[in-house]
Every structure is written in C-alpha cells, then in structure tokens.
Write an enzyme that holds these catalytic residues in place. Sequence first.
Site, PDB file in Angstrom:
ATOM      1  N   ARG A 217    -105.455  -9.048  46.459  1.00 30.49           N
ATOM      2  CA  ARG A 217    -104.222  -8.474  46.989  1.00 30.49           C
ATOM      3  C   ARG A 217    -103.437  -9.487  47.817  1.00 30.49           C
ATOM      4  O   ARG A 217    -102.330  -9.205  48.248  1.00 30.49           O
ATOM      5  CB  ARG A 217    -104.539  -7.243  47.847  1.00 30.49           C
ATOM      6  CG  ARG A 217    -105.161  -6.093  47.088  1.00 30.49           C
ATOM      7  CD  ARG A 217    -105.085  -4.816  47.898  1.00 30.49           C
ATOM      8  NE  ARG A 217    -105.804  -4.897  49.149  1.00 30.49           N
ATOM      9  CZ  ARG A 217    -107.047  -4.466  49.339  1.00 30.49           C
ATOM     10  NH1 ARG A 217    -107.709  -3.943  48.331  1.00 30.49           N
ATOM     11  NH2 ARG A 217    -107.633  -4.570  50.507  1.00 30.49           N
TER      12      ARG A 217
ATOM     13  N   ARG B 122     -98.037 -18.401  47.321  1.00 33.83           N
ATOM     14  CA  ARG B 122     -96.718 -18.648  46.740  1.00 33.83           C
ATOM     15  C   ARG B 122     -96.393 -20.132  46.778  1.00 33.83           C
ATOM     16  O   ARG B 122     -96.616 -20.795  47.791  1.00 33.83           O
ATOM     17  CB  ARG B 122     -95.652 -17.866  47.508  1.00 33.83           C
ATOM     18  CG  ARG B 122     -95.856 -16.355  47.409  1.00 33.83           C
ATOM     19  CD  ARG B 122     -94.763 -15.608  48.148  1.00 33.83           C
ATOM     20  NE  ARG B 122     -95.018 -14.178  48.100  1.00 33.83           N
ATOM     21  CZ  ARG B 122     -94.759 -13.343  49.095  1.00 33.83           C
ATOM     22  NH1 ARG B 122     -94.221 -13.793  50.214  1.00 33.83           N
ATOM     23  NH2 ARG B 122     -95.023 -12.056  48.975  1.00 33.83           N
TER      24      ARG B 122
ATOM     25  N   ARG C 182    -114.209   1.237  58.889  1.00 29.34           N
ATOM     26  CA  ARG C 182    -113.886   0.387  60.024  1.00 29.34           C
ATOM     27  C   ARG C 182    -112.859   1.118  60.881  1.00 29.34           C
ATOM     28  O   ARG C 182    -112.006   1.858  60.362  1.00 29.34           O
ATOM     29  CB  ARG C 182    -113.297  -0.947  59.562  1.00 29.34           C
ATOM     30  CG  ARG C 182    -114.212  -1.773  58.681  1.00 29.34           C
ATOM     31  CD  ARG C 182    -115.414  -2.293  59.413  1.00 29.34           C
ATOM     32  NE  ARG C 182    -115.068  -3.352  60.362  1.00 29.34           N
ATOM     33  CZ  ARG C 182    -115.945  -3.907  61.199  1.00 29.34           C
ATOM     34  NH1 ARG C 182    -117.201  -3.475  61.216  1.00 29.34           N
ATOM     35  NH2 ARG C 182    -115.580  -4.880  62.011  1.00 29.34           N
TER      36      ARG C 182
ATOM     37  N   ARG D  80    -105.620  -9.800  65.564  1.00 25.04           N
ATOM     38  CA  ARG D  80    -104.194 -10.091  65.644  1.00 25.04           C
ATOM     39  C   ARG D  80    -103.607  -9.519  66.930  1.00 25.04           C
ATOM     40  O   ARG D  80    -104.225  -8.687  67.595  1.00 25.04           O
ATOM     41  CB  ARG D  80    -103.455  -9.521  64.436  1.00 25.04           C
ATOM     42  CG  ARG D  80    -103.500  -8.007  64.306  1.00 25.04           C
ATOM     43  CD  ARG D  80    -102.819  -7.568  63.015  1.00 25.04           C
ATOM     44  NE  ARG D  80    -102.810  -6.104  62.861  1.00 25.04           N
ATOM     45  CZ  ARG D  80    -102.244  -5.464  61.848  1.00 25.04           C
ATOM     46  NH1 ARG D  80    -101.616  -6.142  60.898  1.00 25.04           N
ATOM     47  NH2 ARG D  80    -102.280  -4.144  61.767  1.00 25.04           N
TER      48      ARG D  80
ATOM     49  N   GLU E  43    -105.718  -6.357  68.694  1.00 27.96           N
ATOM     50  CA  GLU E  43    -106.486  -5.459  67.829  1.00 27.96           C
ATOM     51  C   GLU E  43    -107.897  -6.008  67.601  1.00 27.96           C
ATOM     52  O   GLU E  43    -108.067  -7.178  67.267  1.00 27.96           O
ATOM     53  CB  GLU E  43    -105.796  -5.285  66.476  1.00 27.96           C
ATOM     54  CG  GLU E  43    -104.522  -4.477  66.534  1.00 27.96           C
ATOM     55  CD  GLU E  43    -103.971  -4.143  65.161  1.00 27.96           C
ATOM     56  OE1 GLU E  43    -104.744  -4.243  64.173  1.00 27.96           O
ATOM     57  OE2 GLU E  43    -102.786  -3.805  65.065  1.00 27.96           O
TER      58      GLU E  43
ATOM     59  N   TYR F 123    -108.335   3.249  50.272  1.00 30.61           N
ATOM     60  CA  TYR F 123    -107.246   2.686  51.060  1.00 30.61           C
ATOM     61  C   TYR F 123    -105.940   2.933  50.314  1.00 30.61           C
ATOM     62  O   TYR F 123    -105.799   2.545  49.151  1.00 30.61           O
ATOM     63  CB  TYR F 123    -107.428   1.185  51.300  1.00 30.61           C
ATOM     64  CG  TYR F 123    -106.301   0.615  52.120  1.00 30.61           C
ATOM     65  CD1 TYR F 123    -106.315   0.744  53.507  1.00 30.61           C
ATOM     66  CD2 TYR F 123    -105.210   0.010  51.518  1.00 30.61           C
ATOM     67  CE1 TYR F 123    -105.267   0.258  54.269  1.00 30.61           C
ATOM     68  CE2 TYR F 123    -104.158  -0.480  52.261  1.00 30.61           C
ATOM     69  CZ  TYR F 123    -104.190  -0.352  53.644  1.00 30.61           C
ATOM     70  OH  TYR F 123    -103.137  -0.816  54.398  1.00 30.61           O
TER      71      TYR F 123
ATOM     72  N   ASP G 103    -101.607   2.729  50.621  1.00 33.69           N
ATOM     73  CA  ASP G 103    -100.361   2.446  51.330  1.00 33.69           C
ATOM     74  C   ASP G 103     -99.545   3.732  51.435  1.00 33.69           C
ATOM     75  O   ASP G 103     -99.769   4.694  50.707  1.00 33.69           O
ATOM     76  CB  ASP G 103     -99.560   1.373  50.588  1.00 33.69           C
ATOM     77  CG  ASP G 103    -100.151  -0.018  50.775  1.00 33.69           C
ATOM     78  OD1 ASP G 103    -100.716  -0.279  51.850  1.00 33.69           O
ATOM     79  OD2 ASP G 103    -100.046  -0.838  49.838  1.00 33.69           O
TER      80      ASP G 103
END
Length: 385
Positions: free
Chosen positions: A175, A179, A251, A281, A302, A350, A352
């Site tokens: 995922r 680039r 988690r 982060r 976090e 999971y 989105d």
Amino acid sequence: MRANGRIGIVGAGLSGAVIGRELALAGHQVEIFDMRAHIAGNCHTERDEKTGVMVHVYGPHIFHTDDTEVWDYVNRFQTFMPYKNRVKTTSKGQVYSLPVNLHTINQFFGKTFRPDDARAFIETQADKTIEDPTTFEEQALRFVGNDLYEAFFKGYTQKQWGCSPTELPASILKRLPVRFNYDDNYFAHKYQGMPENGYSDMVGRILDHPNIHVSLKTRFLRTQKEEFAHVFYSGSLDGYFDHEFGPLGYRTLDFERFDYDGDYQGCAVMNYGDASVPYTRITEHKHFSPWENHTGSVCYREFSRICGDDDIPYYPIRLVKDKEQLAQYVQRANAETSITFVGRLGTYRYLDMDVTIREALDTARLYLSRLSEGTLMPVFQHSPI
C-alpha cells in the site's frame, strides 16, 4: 424481515449513520446505540476551547476517494475543503518527505537523479534474490533495498505493529508507493479534502432525520436483538460474542497532548522512523484546516501498543493466530439470524472512510432489496475472511 420494521443499529460512526439514514429515508424507524458520549466514532472531531483548533480526537482522518458517488454523498452533508496530505518524516536527524519520491531519493543519497536515473538506481539497491516476497521485510528489501528500508520503514513499522517486520505480511507494504517524480501528495485519489466544520458535524447531519433516534452512552445487549426486525452491528465481532474464542488482536493508540504558541512543526504529520524514538508520529491539528488561522496550536505524540480490554481498538492485526480465531467467530456469526455485521470492527478489516461509506450504502440497499423480495439478509455482506 418485516416491511417498515424497527431497525436496531449498534454504533453511531460512519457505518451506522449511513445505514441508518438510508433506512430512515425508506420509512423505517431506526434506533442507534453507541457506548461513547459522542457520535462519529473514531473520526469524531471537536473544537478545542483554548485555541479554537478543530481537533481530530482519535487521530487524523483525511478523506480521499475515487468513488464519485461517495464524494457526492459526503458533500451533501458538509462542505469539503481542498486538502492534500503531505507527510514528513524524521530519520537520523534529517527531515524527508513521504511517500518516498524523487526528492526523498535525491536528498537521502545526495544525488540529482532524473526520474529514469532514480528508477535504475533503486533497481540496483533492490535485493533481487527475493523472488516472491511473503513478509513486510522481504517486500521492502525487494522493493527499495536495505538503506531506504532501514531509514523509513523498519523502525516505524516495529513501533506501529509491535513486532518485527519479518512477522508481518508483504501486503501491508504494497500500500506504500515509491514515486519517481516530485509528487509528495500521500494519496493518489481523484477526490481529497477535509470537512469544513469537522466529521462530527457531518455525521450529525446524516443522523438528522425524524425516523432516527440515537442513544449515546448506551450498551446494546444481545438479548435486545429480538426487539428489532433486523440489527446492523458495527461493534467488534468478538465483543458481540463476549470473546467466546478469545479476543481478536488489535493495536490501539495513546495520545500525549501538548500545546504550543505558534507553529510547532510546520506540517500536519511528522513521522519518526527511528526505532529509538518511542512515538510513531506527531500531529499538529491546525494544519488539517489550512483555511483557518490560529495562533495557538494543539499537538499530539502518538504511541502504538497492543489493545487491552478497556482500550479503543484501532488496527486489526490479522496475523495467523487472529485469523484462526476470526474463522471461529465467522462460523459462530453465520448461525445467527436477523443481524448483519458491518464496518471495521464488525468485519475485522482495516477500512478507509470512503470504503466504509460505500459498504454502508451497499448494505442498506441490499437490505431494502431483500426486504422487497422476501429473502434473508446475509450475516456478512463483506466477508471478514
């Protein structure tokens, strides 16, 4: 299933709200139950009283999709402002942009590669002895080589998932793109944005229908199922069965808030790739609403860890042990009637936000179709396995 029967929905997040709205529009009386004191689930947002910053209470949620119908749907209930997710990461005392792009590669290796040069160079870094990667680590080594893996993926992944990348499936890394241009937009979807007044305001508008009644701080009991023509359950699958086969692995996240007078990091999300840094982060929430101006700032460190009994589950782990338990719960659930398990927790996947809404719309439409046909609604429209 009875026409215009009373519908029970567990969870006032995106799944429950969208299904509830569609069925309410079709004439059903809908009762929604949620154990929390607020709607919108983990995408709940609220204004910070001190700074006026719109805070993503359970961590940042950026809306992105290629699904035109879903994009039009959310824009019926909230104005979505333009927003591009441009993530930065700190590694060994340097700041880089993610996902790995041409700028990241040139900065990291001290080069001035053009796209074709960079692609060829990364091929020389890749471990070509790994022909069929099965783990996260193998996929990374085959994909970007050891140096980029160590800098940007290994430490962060260990902290996020609490285990070695050698124990995680290769599909997780698939995922994450690399680039060979200077595009640092984290997502590549056609539609991207943030709700002008937050997700909770949007969900509140979805729930605003005379046929919908919401009960917050209220636990739904299995014995209540008989009170409804059908129940849509977006709580945890294992929780519905009182963890009969043991708890499924998740988690969870801990958030350490700190305030700052000014601009703390200059971006919304700063990852920390080094394993020596305990948090994954730092998020600075005023940058999620760039159309607003705030002097003060609200930031969160976090920390990821295994989910305990009283914690909020975030990410399904889905390792071998979890999949074995999941199969038992799916078999147990398939013996039920007049209930459909939906959403991230109900199907142990999971998802989105856009996929959650798409599946909720499809589920509501299937229910109405099955109702008109006089056929049974499946326990899972989207199988967890």
